[in-house]
Write an enzyme that holds these catalytic residues in place. Structure first.
Site: not given
Ligand code: UDP
Length: 329
Positions: A34, A36, A51, A73, A117, A141, A145, A219
């Site tokens: 879906s 991959g 699935d 995964f 996560t 999300y 998890k 992050r």
């Molecule tokens: N982010 C952003 N613009 C985007 C996508 C993500 O500013 O188009 C920010 C998002 O709000 C988070 C960080 O980048 O603070 C990382 O987001 P991502 O979705 O990559 O990973 P997550 O931390 O949600 O697993």
């Protein structure tokens, strides 16, 4: 060992499958395709399309061969989406994981490595985050998890399940053969690189009023190769133990970068201007997530090779240039 890798046609699962094969293990990939791609499946791995929610299909799979371990995964990962349709995440990530675990227990397979996560932690009280810090997800999300981690803990206690739960901070970067190509793409680094490649006009910054030095979310970005190597160490640790293990590790580099800093680093790596547009916060995003990975370093001897954000982005950029349409030709 013979390892069943669910979601092995996806970004992280395929890189782990390739490392497992390189280390001499035998790999069966179970993926519903879906998200991959068959192009991500490494040569030498057997692909079974199915699935994780399909109990009968899983039973057939486990009856046809004996697995020494399962690495799981297959899941949805879009934190933002989970705040619109949480039910999809509880079904796919939590309920389907339960089906898989039930079939494993029924068939006597007792080693499990789980894709967990940093989203479990929600807004952390301290940085860097250690494994025992409070688990309070701020998005569905993360909750989906966390429910699986809770099941694992009970199955460990009651059924002697031996498991490792690896809590990924932000997986990023590429190997020579495999990279990040989600459809639709929601992750920061691949989106930024689409702007650099000219297939997207600008990158949207989700929130500039967070309580962080420059107002954008921070992050901890970890290279996919380093993330993958932790899975092999975890598998070996489970295999070596006679008793049932419950191993929980945070996986990151221990350094945080803001959204603005990631965009700046990508400008340096790519030489492109990468226009950015400031936007509203994305619901459910914690302000800062940075890992302490001291525990896995200490206990399993894990050593990341890519500590630098620019090197991580460079690898993703090289892959994106070689594969402008991801895996789709
Ligand atoms: N982010 C952003 N613009 C985007 C996508 C993500 O500013 O188009 C920010 C998002 O709000 C988070 C960080 O980048 O603070 C990382 O987001 P991502 O979705 O990559 O990973 P997550 O931390 O949600 O697993």
């Amino acid at each position: 060992m013979k390892v069943l890798v669910t979601g092995g046609a996806g970004y992280i699962g395929s890189v782990v499958a390739a490392q497992l094969l390189d280390a001499g293990h035998s790999v069966v990939i179970y993926d519903n395709l879906s998200k991959g791609s068959t192009h991500a499946v490494p040569v030498g791995a057997k692909l079974v399309v199915g699935d994780v929610g399909n109990r009968d299909r899983l039973r057939e799979l486990f009856d046809a061969q004996e697995f020494d371990a399962v690495m799981h995964f297959a899941a949805w990962i879009e934190a933002g989406e989970s705040m619109k349709e949480p039910e999809r995440f509880f079904r796919n990530n939590s309920a389907n994981a339960l089906t898989l675990l039930e079939v494993m227990l029924e068939k006597g397979v007792k080693r499990f490595v789980f894709s967990s996560t940093a989203a479990l932690f929600g807004d952390p009280e301290r940085i860097p985050i250690e494994e025992d810090d409070p688990l309070r997800p701020t998005n569905a999300y993360g909750e989906s998890k966390l429910l699986v981690e809770k099941m694992l803990s009970w199955f460990h206690r009651i059924h002697g399940l031996s498991y490792a739960s690896l809590r990924y901070f932000n997986a990023a970067g590429a190997t020579a053969e495999r990279g990040e190509a989600h459809h639709p793409e929601t992750h920061l680094i691949p989106l930024i690189l689409q702007v650099a490649a000219g297939t997207r006009q600008s990158i949207s910054i989700f929130g500039t009023d967070y309580n962080t030095p420059d107002g954008t979310c921070v992050r901890d970005y970890i290279h996919i190769t380093d993330l993958a190597s932790a899975h092999l160490l975890a598998l070996d640790a489970l295999a070596k133990r006679d008793d049932a293990a419950a191993l929980i590790y945070n996986l990151g580099n221990g350094r945080g970068f803001s959204v603005r800093e990631v965009i700046e680093a990508a400008r340096r790596v790519t030489g492109h201007a990468i226009p950015a547009v400031e936007n509203a916060r994305r619901p459910g995003d914690p302000a800062v997530l940075v890992a302490s990975s001291e525990k896995i370093r200490r206990e399993l001897g894990w050593k990341p090779q890519y500590a630098e954000l620019e090197a991580i982005i460079q690898s993703a950029w090289e892959w994106a240039q070689r594969n402008p349409n991801g895996y789709e030709g």
